[in-house]
Design a protein around this motif. Structure first.
Motif, PDB file in Angstrom:
ATOM      1  N   GLY A  73       0.777  -1.229   0.000  1.00  0.00           N
ATOM      2  CA  GLY A  73       0.000   0.000   0.000  1.00  0.00           C
ATOM      3  C   GLY A  73       0.807   1.277   0.000  1.00  0.00           C
ATOM      4  N   TYR A  74       2.106   1.211  -0.171  1.00  0.00           N
ATOM      5  CA  TYR A  74       2.924   2.412  -0.218  1.00  0.00           C
ATOM      6  C   TYR A  74       2.857   3.022  -1.609  1.00  0.00           C
ATOM      7  CZ  TYR A  74       5.091   1.483   4.275  1.00  0.00           C
ATOM      8  OH  TYR A  74       5.313   1.295   5.607  1.00  0.00           O
ATOM      9  N   GLY A  98      -0.324  15.241   3.216  1.00  0.00           N
ATOM     10  CA  GLY A  98      -1.191  14.469   4.101  1.00  0.00           C
ATOM     11  C   GLY A  98      -0.490  13.777   5.241  1.00  0.00           C
ATOM     12  N   GLU A 118       4.508   7.903   6.885  1.00  0.00           N
ATOM     13  CA  GLU A 118       3.250   7.193   7.125  1.00  0.00           C
ATOM     14  C   GLU A 118       2.353   8.010   8.034  1.00  0.00           C
ATOM     15  OE1 GLU A 118       3.136   3.082   8.277  1.00  0.00           O
ATOM     16  OE2 GLU A 118       5.170   2.786   7.525  1.00  0.00           O
ATOM     17  N   ASN A 119       1.127   8.140   7.640  1.00  0.00           N
ATOM     18  CA  ASN A 119       0.061   8.638   8.495  1.00  0.00           C
ATOM     19  C   ASN A 119      -0.998   7.551   8.549  1.00  0.00           C
ATOM     20  OD1 ASN A 119       0.469  11.026   9.840  1.00  0.00           O
ATOM     21  ND2 ASN A 119      -0.897  12.223   8.562  1.00  0.00           N
ATOM     22  N   ASP A 120      -2.140   7.837   9.118  1.00  0.00           N
ATOM     23  CA  ASP A 120      -3.181   6.824   9.232  1.00  0.00           C
ATOM     24  C   ASP A 120      -3.626   6.285   7.875  1.00  0.00           C
ATOM     25  OD1 ASP A 120      -3.116   7.132  11.971  1.00  0.00           O
ATOM     26  OD2 ASP A 120      -4.669   8.678  11.960  1.00  0.00           O
ATOM     27  N   ASP A 121      -3.828   7.181   6.903  1.00  0.00           N
ATOM     28  CA  ASP A 121      -4.360   6.743   5.612  1.00  0.00           C
ATOM     29  C   ASP A 121      -3.402   6.936   4.449  1.00  0.00           C
ATOM     30  OD1 ASP A 121      -4.500   9.473   5.847  1.00  0.00           O
ATOM     31  OD2 ASP A 121      -6.329   9.658   4.662  1.00  0.00           O
ATOM     32  N   ARG A 122      -2.209   7.480   4.681  1.00  0.00           N
ATOM     33  CA  ARG A 122      -1.259   7.713   3.589  1.00  0.00           C
ATOM     34  C   ARG A 122       0.092   7.119   3.939  1.00  0.00           C
ATOM     35  NH1 ARG A 122      -2.776  13.192   0.601  1.00  0.00           N
ATOM     36  NH2 ARG A 122      -4.992  13.042   0.962  1.00  0.00           N
ATOM     37  N   LYS A 123       0.665   6.419   2.953  1.00  0.00           N
ATOM     38  CA  LYS A 123       1.980   5.805   3.135  1.00  0.00           C
ATOM     39  C   LYS A 123       2.819   6.094   1.903  1.00  0.00           C
ATOM     40  CE  LYS A 123       0.247   1.839   5.748  1.00  0.00           C
ATOM     41  NZ  LYS A 123       0.216   0.374   5.781  1.00  0.00           N
TER      42      LYS A 123
END
Length: 168
Positions: A73-74, A98, A118-123
């Protein structure tokens, strides 16, 4: 009668146009589903605006899919490397909107820069090869409005490449 011939020709032309439209729509949907090969011209770009809340808004356009890292998912961020001869520095600029700056990891070696955020919804994750060898201890990073800028000092002064030639 002339009217009948005209009407038949008109209907035949309309039918041919609808068939062409249907073929175009099929190609378009196949391209969206990743089944068709896109033929040139190749267009890819993005625009960045600042929303009313002060956060950047990135919009992509074009007929080429954005670069994606397939691993877990990155995504691979947009990155630009600038070699400044006059300032004798190398700048790596990465667009990673983000995320907060405390969630960004940067590793620098003499020949490459590794960025991970990395954040909760963005990698995001990428590895950037540098055009010249740099001093890793000279690295400075700054993050503002989704843009990460890393400034590095080369081990040796950067010389301008090329040879002047006379134009006849």
């Amino acid at each position: 009668m002339w009217w009948d011939r005209y009407w038949r020709r008109f209907m035949r032309d309309m039918e041919r146009d609808f068939e062409e439209l249907e073929r175009m729509m099929d190609r378009m949907f196949k391209a969206f589903e990743g089944e068709a090969e896109i033929r040139g011209p190749y267009v890819y770009g993005f625009s960045i605006t600042v929303g009313p809340d002060g956060k950047p808004i990135v919009r992509r356009f074009g007929n080429v899919k954005p670069p994606v890292v397939e691993e877990a998912g990155y995504r691979e961020p947009f990155v630009d490397v600038i070699v400044d001869n006059k300032a004798n520095e190398v700048r790596v600029i990465a667009e990673i909107p983000g995320v907060t700056k405390d969630k960004i990891d940067v590793e620098v070696t003499e020949k490459l820069v590794k960025i991970r955020a990395e954040n909760d919804d963005r990698k995001y994750r990428t590895q950037v090869d540098l055009p010249v060898e740099v001093d890793p201890k000279s690295a400075k990073a700054r993050y503002n409005n989704g843009i990460l800028e890393i400034t590095l000092t080369p081990k040796q002064p950067i010389k301008e490449e090329g040879t002047k030639i006379k134009v006849d």
